[in-house]
Design a protein around this motif. Structure first.
Motif, PDB file in Angstrom:
ATOM      1  N   GLY A  98     -12.358   2.079 -70.004  1.00  7.82           N
ATOM      2  CA  GLY A  98     -11.364   3.050 -69.544  1.00  7.82           C
ATOM      3  C   GLY A  98     -11.949   4.430 -69.364  1.00  7.82           C
ATOM      4  O   GLY A  98     -11.690   5.108 -68.355  1.00  7.82           O
ATOM      5  N   ILE A  99     -12.742   4.871 -70.325  1.00  6.10           N
ATOM      6  CA  ILE A  99     -13.373   6.196 -70.226  1.00  6.10           C
ATOM      7  C   ILE A  99     -14.364   6.234 -69.066  1.00  6.10           C
ATOM      8  O   ILE A  99     -14.423   7.216 -68.314  1.00  6.10           O
ATOM      9  CB  ILE A  99     -14.043   6.573 -71.557  1.00  6.10           C
ATOM     10  N   ALA A 100     -15.122   5.165 -68.877  1.00  5.88           N
ATOM     11  CA  ALA A 100     -16.090   5.119 -67.773  1.00  5.88           C
ATOM     12  C   ALA A 100     -15.379   5.185 -66.424  1.00  5.88           C
ATOM     13  O   ALA A 100     -15.817   5.907 -65.518  1.00  5.88           O
ATOM     14  CB  ALA A 100     -16.934   3.850 -67.872  1.00  5.88           C
ATOM     15  N   LEU A 105     -14.161   8.782 -65.823  1.00  8.39           N
ATOM     16  CA  LEU A 105     -15.246   9.691 -65.446  1.00  8.39           C
ATOM     17  C   LEU A 105     -15.766   9.415 -64.038  1.00  8.39           C
ATOM     18  O   LEU A 105     -16.093  10.351 -63.295  1.00  8.39           O
ATOM     19  CB  LEU A 105     -16.376   9.598 -66.467  1.00  8.39           C
ATOM     20  N   LEU A 106     -15.830   8.148 -63.657  1.00  9.47           N
ATOM     21  CA  LEU A 106     -16.284   7.820 -62.298  1.00  9.47           C
ATOM     22  C   LEU A 106     -15.305   8.323 -61.241  1.00  9.47           C
ATOM     23  O   LEU A 106     -15.714   8.853 -60.205  1.00  9.47           O
ATOM     24  CB  LEU A 106     -16.487   6.315 -62.164  1.00  9.47           C
ATOM     25  N   VAL A 107     -14.019   8.177 -61.485  1.00 15.89           N
ATOM     26  CA  VAL A 107     -13.007   8.663 -60.528  1.00 15.89           C
ATOM     27  C   VAL A 107     -13.067  10.175 -60.440  1.00 15.89           C
ATOM     28  O   VAL A 107     -12.989  10.753 -59.342  1.00 15.89           O
ATOM     29  CB  VAL A 107     -11.602   8.168 -60.933  1.00 15.89           C
ATOM     30  N   TRP A 108     -13.221  10.830 -61.579  1.00 18.11           N
ATOM     31  CA  TRP A 108     -13.308  12.290 -61.604  1.00 18.11           C
ATOM     32  C   TRP A 108     -14.517  12.769 -60.802  1.00 18.11           C
ATOM     33  O   TRP A 108     -14.424  13.695 -59.987  1.00 18.11           O
ATOM     34  CB  TRP A 108     -13.392  12.752 -63.040  1.00 18.11           C
ATOM     35  N   ASP A 109     -15.660  12.135 -60.987  1.00 14.11           N
ATOM     36  CA  ASP A 109     -16.870  12.511 -60.258  1.00 14.11           C
ATOM     37  C   ASP A 109     -16.721  12.238 -58.762  1.00 14.11           C
ATOM     38  O   ASP A 109     -17.134  13.050 -57.936  1.00 14.11           O
ATOM     39  CB  ASP A 109     -18.067  11.743 -60.817  1.00 14.11           C
ATOM     40  N   MET A 110     -16.096  11.112 -58.414  1.00 10.56           N
ATOM     41  CA  MET A 110     -15.897  10.781 -57.008  1.00 10.56           C
ATOM     42  C   MET A 110     -15.019  11.830 -56.325  1.00 10.56           C
ATOM     43  O   MET A 110     -15.321  12.291 -55.224  1.00 10.56           O
ATOM     44  CB  MET A 110     -15.258   9.399 -56.877  1.00 10.56           C
ATOM     45  N   LEU A 111     -13.926  12.225 -56.983  1.00 11.03           N
ATOM     46  CA  LEU A 111     -13.041  13.232 -56.397  1.00 11.03           C
ATOM     47  C   LEU A 111     -13.755  14.573 -56.245  1.00 11.03           C
ATOM     48  O   LEU A 111     -13.570  15.279 -55.247  1.00 11.03           O
ATOM     49  CB  LEU A 111     -11.794  13.398 -57.261  1.00 11.03           C
ATOM     50  N   ARG A 112     -14.590  14.915 -57.217  1.00 11.85           N
ATOM     51  CA  ARG A 112     -15.359  16.163 -57.134  1.00 11.85           C
ATOM     52  C   ARG A 112     -16.310  16.125 -55.947  1.00 11.85           C
ATOM     53  O   ARG A 112     -16.446  17.103 -55.194  1.00 11.85           O
ATOM     54  CB  ARG A 112     -16.128  16.356 -58.440  1.00 11.85           C
ATOM     55  N   ARG A 113     -16.971  14.995 -55.739  1.00 10.66           N
ATOM     56  CA  ARG A 113     -17.905  14.880 -54.612  1.00 10.66           C
ATOM     57  C   ARG A 113     -17.176  14.907 -53.270  1.00 10.66           C
ATOM     58  O   ARG A 113     -17.661  15.493 -52.297  1.00 10.66           O
ATOM     59  CB  ARG A 113     -18.718  13.596 -54.735  1.00 10.66           C
TER      60      ARG A 113
END
Length: 91
Positions: free
Chosen positions: A37-39, A42-50
């Motif tokens: 869940g945490i991974a 974090l992946l969704v957060w990084d994708m949205l930032r990019r």
């Protein structure tokens, strides 16, 4: 055919319930699901930032291209004016 009908018509024996210590995930299962869940978060957060960063770069590049085109159009119109009337005062 008769034995098949009899086999299908008989009532099934009661199911044996498995031992609960085998079925429950326990602390290791909880830790694994929490890690996943945490991974994912974090992946969704990084994708949205990019994606956001890419959009900003597109907007800046579009503005720079528009400025370059405006400057090129202004230079072209100045050259065109000079070609039409060589006696015209220059800027």
């Amino acid at each position: 055919m008769h034995p098949v009908i009899v086999a299908l018509a008989t009532t099934p024996s009661p199911a044996v319930t498995p031992d609960e210590s085998i079925v429950t995930p326990g602390p290791l299962g909880f830790a694994a699901i929490a890690f996943i869940g945490i991974a994912v978060f974090l992946l969704v957060w990084d994708m949205l930032r990019r994606i956001r960063r890419g959009r900003y770069r597109e907007e800046v590049n579009a503005e720079l291209d528009a400025e370059e085109q405006a400057l090129a159009a202004e230079r072209a119109s100045d050259v065109d004016d000079e070609d039409i009337d060589p006696a015209a005062p220059r800027r």
